[in-house]
Design a protein around this motif. Structure first.
Motif, short mmCIF file in Angstrom:
data_model
loop_
_atom_site.label_atom_id
_atom_site.label_comp_id
_atom_site.label_asym_id
_atom_site.label_seq_id
_atom_site.Cartn_x
_atom_site.Cartn_y
_atom_site.Cartn_z
N ARG A 152 -49.23 -43.51 -47.71
CA ARG A 152 -48.59 -44.22 -46.68
C ARG A 152 -48.77 -45.87 -46.82
O ARG A 152 -47.98 -46.40 -46.57
CB ARG A 152 -48.67 -43.67 -45.25
CG ARG A 152 -47.95 -42.54 -45.06
CD ARG A 152 -48.17 -41.98 -43.71
NE ARG A 152 -47.33 -40.83 -43.64
CZ ARG A 152 -47.07 -39.99 -42.51
NH1 ARG A 152 -47.53 -40.20 -41.29
NH2 ARG A 152 -46.36 -38.95 -42.55
N LYS A 153 -50.21 -46.20 -46.57
CA LYS A 153 -50.43 -47.54 -46.90
C LYS A 153 -49.95 -48.41 -48.04
O LYS A 153 -49.46 -49.38 -48.14
CB LYS A 153 -51.89 -47.79 -46.80
CG LYS A 153 -52.77 -47.71 -45.51
CD LYS A 153 -54.06 -47.83 -45.51
CE LYS A 153 -54.83 -47.85 -44.01
NZ LYS A 153 -56.08 -48.10 -43.93
N GLY A 154 -49.77 -47.28 -49.14
CA GLY A 154 -49.46 -47.86 -50.28
C GLY A 154 -47.83 -48.02 -50.35
O GLY A 154 -47.47 -48.98 -50.91
N LEU A 155 -47.31 -47.25 -49.77
CA LEU A 155 -45.63 -47.38 -49.44
C LEU A 155 -45.53 -48.49 -48.62
O LEU A 155 -44.63 -49.03 -49.08
CB LEU A 155 -45.16 -46.06 -48.94
CG LEU A 155 -45.27 -44.79 -49.88
CD1 LEU A 155 -44.95 -43.46 -49.22
CD2 LEU A 155 -44.22 -45.01 -50.98
N GLU A 156 -46.33 -48.59 -47.68
CA GLU A 156 -45.72 -49.65 -46.65
C GLU A 156 -46.22 -50.87 -47.42
O GLU A 156 -45.33 -51.96 -47.04
CB GLU A 156 -46.74 -49.75 -45.45
CG GLU A 156 -46.17 -48.34 -44.45
CD GLU A 156 -44.85 -48.76 -43.98
OE1 GLU A 156 -44.13 -49.85 -43.82
OE2 GLU A 156 -44.24 -47.78 -43.95
N SER A 157 -47.00 -50.94 -48.07
CA SER A 157 -47.37 -52.47 -48.84
C SER A 157 -46.24 -52.77 -49.85
O SER A 157 -45.92 -53.82 -49.86
CB SER A 157 -48.81 -52.15 -49.60
OG SER A 157 -49.03 -53.21 -50.40
N LEU A 158 -45.65 -51.51 -50.54
CA LEU A 158 -44.71 -51.90 -51.53
C LEU A 158 -43.36 -52.24 -50.50
O LEU A 158 -42.71 -53.07 -51.13
CB LEU A 158 -44.12 -50.52 -52.14
CG LEU A 158 -43.48 -50.44 -53.26
CD1 LEU A 158 -43.96 -51.49 -54.42
CD2 LEU A 158 -43.52 -49.10 -54.00
N VAL A 159 -43.09 -51.85 -49.46
CA VAL A 159 -42.01 -52.25 -48.48
C VAL A 159 -42.13 -53.54 -48.14
O VAL A 159 -41.28 -54.35 -48.24
CB VAL A 159 -41.82 -51.30 -47.44
CG1 VAL A 159 -40.83 -52.08 -46.57
CG2 VAL A 159 -41.38 -49.86 -47.86
N ASP A 160 -43.50 -54.07 -47.79
CA ASP A 160 -43.78 -55.52 -47.45
C ASP A 160 -43.30 -56.50 -48.50
O ASP A 160 -42.69 -57.42 -48.52
CB ASP A 160 -45.16 -55.44 -47.06
CG ASP A 160 -45.02 -54.91 -45.47
OD1 ASP A 160 -44.37 -54.41 -44.74
OD2 ASP A 160 -46.37 -54.61 -45.34
N GLN A 161 -43.90 -55.95 -49.77
CA GLN A 161 -43.83 -56.59 -50.88
C GLN A 161 -42.27 -57.05 -51.20
O GLN A 161 -41.68 -58.00 -51.49
CB GLN A 161 -44.27 -56.13 -52.24
CG GLN A 161 -45.79 -56.17 -52.31
CD GLN A 161 -46.46 -55.38 -53.27
OE1 GLN A 161 -45.66 -54.82 -54.24
NE2 GLN A 161 -47.75 -55.11 -53.02
N ALA A 162 -41.48 -55.66 -51.05
CA ALA A 162 -39.90 -55.94 -51.16
C ALA A 162 -39.22 -56.70 -50.23
O ALA A 162 -38.46 -57.37 -50.56
CB ALA A 162 -39.44 -54.27 -51.15
N LEU A 163 -39.62 -56.56 -48.90
CA LEU A 163 -39.05 -57.62 -48.03
C LEU A 163 -39.18 -58.93 -48.28
O LEU A 163 -38.48 -59.84 -48.07
CB LEU A 163 -39.40 -57.08 -46.46
CG LEU A 163 -38.95 -55.72 -46.07
CD1 LEU A 163 -39.81 -55.44 -44.88
CD2 LEU A 163 -37.45 -55.56 -46.06
N ILE A 164 -40.44 -59.54 -48.78
CA ILE A 164 -40.83 -60.58 -49.18
C ILE A 164 -39.99 -61.15 -50.35
O ILE A 164 -39.34 -62.28 -50.06
CB ILE A 164 -42.51 -60.88 -49.31
CG1 ILE A 164 -43.30 -60.76 -48.03
CG2 ILE A 164 -42.55 -62.24 -50.07
CD1 ILE A 164 -44.67 -60.45 -48.49
N SER A 165 -40.01 -60.25 -51.12
CA SER A 165 -39.05 -60.59 -52.20
C SER A 165 -37.38 -60.80 -51.86
O SER A 165 -36.72 -61.50 -52.31
CB SER A 165 -39.36 -59.75 -53.24
OG SER A 165 -40.32 -59.50 -53.94
N ALA A 166 -37.09 -59.94 -50.97
CA ALA A 166 -35.62 -59.97 -50.41
C ALA A 166 -35.49 -61.23 -49.61
O ALA A 166 -34.45 -61.99 -49.85
CB ALA A 166 -35.28 -58.60 -49.64
#
Length: 181
Positions: A152-166
């Protein structure tokens, strides 16, 4: 049109697929219709912007980030399911494949409060949320919790990175309040 923040932009853009009756981002007929009648306004204009943001983010974000956003925020059942499968295969963990898949599924479709979690039409059966059902190998419960937490931490980190890119993409386009060009 501008969005309040990046999350609202992503949610609206991903929901645009399911809003119209044609089942996709069909902004071209609206543009053709506008050429005949004049300017696109109101809900039609907002949907048009949502569809264009969807397209822009899909093209600009790396595949793993896009899939993480789909799994977390999409209301399109098939796309969410495909994103879950993609992420389950992508996640690295010492956990078995079935455990990884169940961890990603329950992260993407969390148990909601209410009568047996049924506030939403997109809720899994109760057994999906029982951690001991995810692994047949008889691992100790602390190990199962550690694996789930790491996934879950890995998935949330990926979402955070995606939101920064977005956010970067939307800032360039001038679509976030306070950041408009």
């Amino acid at each position: 049109m501008t969005y309040r923040n990046v999350v609202s932009a992503v949610v609206r853009a991903l929901a645009a697929e399911t809003i119209n009756s044609a089942g996709g981002c069909d902004f071209e007929p609206k543009v053709q219709c506008a050429k005949q009648k004049g300017e696109i306004v109101g809900k039609e204009a907002a949907l048009l912007v949502d569809c264009m943001v969807h397209s822009r983010l899909h093209k600009a974000l790396p595949a793993d980030q896009w899939q993480a956003l789909l799994a977390k925020f999409s209301t399109h059942t098939d796309r969410k399911h495909d994103a879950i499968i993609f992420l389950a295969k992508k996640m690295t963990s010492p956990a078995p494949e079935r455990f990884r898949h169940a961890a990603v599924v329950t992260w993407a479709i969390p148990k909601l409060p209410g009568v047996q979690g049924k506030r939403s039409t997109n809720v899994l059966p109760e057994g999906w949320y029982v951690l001991s059902n995810w692994c047949d190998e008889g691992r100790p419960e602390p190990t199962l919790y550690r694996w789930r937490t790491a996934i879950r931490k890995g998935l949330e980190s990926l979402v955070d990175q995606a939101l920064i890119s977005a956010q970067e993409v939307l800032d360039v386009e001038g679509l976030i309040e306070g950041h408009a060009a």
